[in-house]
Design an enzyme around this catalytic site. Structure first.
Site, PDB file in Angstrom:
ATOM      1  N   TYR A 165       0.842  -1.207   0.000  1.00  0.00           N
ATOM      2  CA  TYR A 165       0.000   0.000   0.000  1.00  0.00           C
ATOM      3  C   TYR A 165       0.875   1.255   0.000  1.00  0.00           C
ATOM      4  CZ  TYR A 165      -3.595   3.293   1.702  1.00  0.00           C
ATOM      5  OH  TYR A 165      -4.454   4.356   1.863  1.00  0.00           O
ATOM      6  N   LYS A 207       1.101   4.015  -3.121  1.00  0.00           N
ATOM      7  CA  LYS A 207       0.699   5.409  -2.904  1.00  0.00           C
ATOM      8  C   LYS A 207       1.893   6.356  -3.074  1.00  0.00           C
ATOM      9  CE  LYS A 207      -3.768   5.126  -1.696  1.00  0.00           C
ATOM     10  NZ  LYS A 207      -4.860   5.891  -2.325  1.00  0.00           N
TER      11      LYS A 207
HETATM   12  N1  LIG Z   1      -9.532   5.206   5.418  1.00  0.00           N
HETATM   13  C1  LIG Z   1      -8.315   5.684   5.635  1.00  0.00           C
HETATM   14  O1  LIG Z   1      -7.801   5.632   6.775  1.00  0.00           O
HETATM   15  C2  LIG Z   1      -7.534   6.322   4.527  1.00  0.00           C
HETATM   16  C3  LIG Z   1      -6.364   7.012   4.893  1.00  0.00           C
HETATM   17  C4  LIG Z   1      -5.604   7.596   3.879  1.00  0.00           C
HETATM   18  C5  LIG Z   1      -6.016   7.515   2.568  1.00  0.00           C
HETATM   19  N2  LIG Z   1      -7.159   6.845   2.244  1.00  0.00           N
HETATM   20  C6  LIG Z   1      -7.500   6.771   0.835  1.00  0.00           C
HETATM   21  O2  LIG Z   1      -8.779   7.331   0.620  1.00  0.00           O
HETATM   22  C7  LIG Z   1      -9.414   6.685  -0.478  1.00  0.00           C
HETATM   23  C8  LIG Z   1     -10.783   6.188  -0.049  1.00  0.00           C
HETATM   24  O3  LIG Z   1     -10.597   5.256   1.002  1.00  0.00           O
HETATM   25  P1  LIG Z   1     -11.760   4.788   1.994  1.00  0.00           P
HETATM   26  O4  LIG Z   1     -11.188   4.858   3.349  1.00  0.00           O
HETATM   27  O5  LIG Z   1     -13.019   5.481   1.675  1.00  0.00           O
HETATM   28  O6  LIG Z   1     -11.822   3.251   1.583  1.00  0.00           O
HETATM   29  P2  LIG Z   1     -13.045   2.217   1.525  1.00  0.00           P
HETATM   30  O7  LIG Z   1     -14.046   2.541   2.555  1.00  0.00           O
HETATM   31  O8  LIG Z   1     -12.412   0.875   1.526  1.00  0.00           O
HETATM   32  O9  LIG Z   1     -13.672   2.514   0.085  1.00  0.00           O
HETATM   33  C9  LIG Z   1     -12.881   2.294  -1.039  1.00  0.00           C
HETATM   34  C10 LIG Z   1     -13.677   2.706  -2.262  1.00  0.00           C
HETATM   35  O10 LIG Z   1     -12.863   2.499  -3.413  1.00  0.00           O
HETATM   36  C11 LIG Z   1     -13.615   1.689  -4.311  1.00  0.00           C
HETATM   37  N3  LIG Z   1     -12.761   0.898  -5.187  1.00  0.00           N
HETATM   38  C12 LIG Z   1     -11.780   0.041  -4.852  1.00  0.00           C
HETATM   39  N4  LIG Z   1     -11.229  -0.484  -5.958  1.00  0.00           N
HETATM   40  C13 LIG Z   1     -11.882   0.064  -7.023  1.00  0.00           C
HETATM   41  C14 LIG Z   1     -11.773  -0.059  -8.409  1.00  0.00           C
HETATM   42  N5  LIG Z   1     -10.883  -0.901  -8.980  1.00  0.00           N
HETATM   43  N6  LIG Z   1     -12.585   0.680  -9.204  1.00  0.00           N
HETATM   44  C15 LIG Z   1     -13.480   1.534  -8.650  1.00  0.00           C
HETATM   45  N7  LIG Z   1     -13.666   1.668  -7.334  1.00  0.00           N
HETATM   46  C16 LIG Z   1     -12.861   0.948  -6.525  1.00  0.00           C
HETATM   47  C17 LIG Z   1     -14.488   0.832  -3.439  1.00  0.00           C
HETATM   48  O11 LIG Z   1     -15.537   0.298  -4.213  1.00  0.00           O
HETATM   49  P3  LIG Z   1     -16.264  -1.095  -3.875  1.00  0.00           P
HETATM   50  O12 LIG Z   1     -17.388  -0.739  -2.953  1.00  0.00           O
HETATM   51  O13 LIG Z   1     -16.680  -1.603  -5.209  1.00  0.00           O
HETATM   52  O14 LIG Z   1     -15.238  -1.987  -3.214  1.00  0.00           O
HETATM   53  C18 LIG Z   1     -14.935   1.874  -2.432  1.00  0.00           C
HETATM   54  O15 LIG Z   1     -15.938   2.704  -2.948  1.00  0.00           O
HETATM   55  C19 LIG Z   1      -8.471   5.557  -0.906  1.00  0.00           C
HETATM   56  O16 LIG Z   1      -7.707   5.976  -2.006  1.00  0.00           O
HETATM   57  C20 LIG Z   1      -7.602   5.359   0.302  1.00  0.00           C
HETATM   58  O17 LIG Z   1      -6.343   4.804  -0.002  1.00  0.00           O
HETATM   59  C21 LIG Z   1      -7.922   6.255   3.202  1.00  0.00           C
END
Ligand SMILES: NC(=O)c1ccc[n+]([C@@H]2O[C@H](COP(=O)([O-])OP(=O)(O)OC[C@H]3O[C@@H](n4cnc5c(N)ncnc54)[C@H](OP(=O)(O)O)[C@@H]3O)[C@@H](O)[C@H]2O)c1
Length: 240
Positions: free
Chosen positions: A147, A151
């Protein structure tokens, strides 16, 4: 850029930060939001959206699907590359298929979508691309080796895109969240910020023209420490 009246597209809008971004863009006065997801049925349209939210299918790892979405959403000026995946695993033992999955979702995915939409945004007079990275793009947590690396590569590509798209009047923003209370971070025990607060900070940062956005208290604090002594942050994360 001005959010009021603009047309935005959010990837990964089915849940988590993506869903919150759709709500934050509505609150900020966006005229139309394409809420995209692998399975469109998973997208919940906010009750007060009044026809402003259009759901489209988009798996970001599929370059042909990104090109098809660009055909359907020809009025986009703000692209938010939010979709991402996280798999646990160390540098020496993480299976190759999981490493590849992290690079497909977090590096090649946003690049596919940006390549498809840059000509659209340019044709509409310019706008912005926003890439959701993470604070662990700055310094690695060893248990998230794939990861972190995907990133960090996306951060590097973000900087290249910034230079390539500036002459086309397209700003490129990087977002470096700390832990956010979503499915992705369910197994992480650090204090977490709400997706709504993070989404609001991202939209505010784009409106204010902040190139690098630290949308929560932890990421702002880590960034300040990293600016002063990046080796200290590297050691701290290595021990986490
Ligand atoms: N949560 C954290 O602590 C955190 C911290 C730093 C950065 N981020 C970043 O923020 C962003 C959103 O994360 P989140 O926390 O909201 O994660 P999440 O709750 O796991 O949601 C991930 C989203 O990405 C979608 N997705 C994954 N693979 C995909 C693909 N191939 N095509 C289209 N959609 C896809 C998922 O869709 P499905 O429903 O189809 O699986 C879901 O809507 C990510 O880039 C993550 O790395 C998150």
């Amino acid at each position: 850029m001005q959010i009021t009246g603009t047309t935005a597209l959010v990837t990964g809008a089915s849940r988590g930060i993506g869903r919150a971004l759709v709500a934050a863009l509505l609150d900020a006065g966006a005229a139309r939001i394409y809420a995209t997801a692998r399975r469109p049925a998973d997208v919940a349209i906010p009750a007060d959206a009044a026809g402003r939210v259009v759901v489209l299918p988009l798996d970001v790892t599929d370059a042909a699907a990104a090109a098809a979405a660009a055909q359907q959403a020809g009025d986009v000026r703000l692209l938010i590359n939010n979709a991402g995946v996280l798999d646990f695993g160390g540098a020496l033992d993480m299976p190759a298929d999981l490493l590849a999955r992290n690079f497909a979702g977090n590096f090649f995915g946003p690049l596919n979508v940006t390549r498809a939409f840059a000509p659209v945004i340019e044709a509409n007079g310019g706008g912005a691309v926003v890439n959701l990275l993470t604070i662990v793009a700055l310094a690695s947590m060893p248990g998230l080796a794939g990861y972190n690396a995907s990133k960090a590569a996306a951060w590097s590509m973000t900087q290249s895109l910034r230079a390539a798209l500036a002459p086309k009047n397209i700003a490129v923003h990087a977002v470096f969240p700390g832990p956010v209370d979503t499915d992705m971070a369910a197994a992480i025990t650090f204090p977490k910020t709400s997706p709504a607060d993070v989404a609001a900070a991202i939209v505010r940062g784009v409106a204010e023209g902040s190139e690098d956005i630290f949308p929560d208290p932890m990421s702002a604090q880590v960034y300040e420490g990293w600016r002063q002594d990046h080796k200290a942050v590297e050691r701290q994360f290595a021990a986490a």
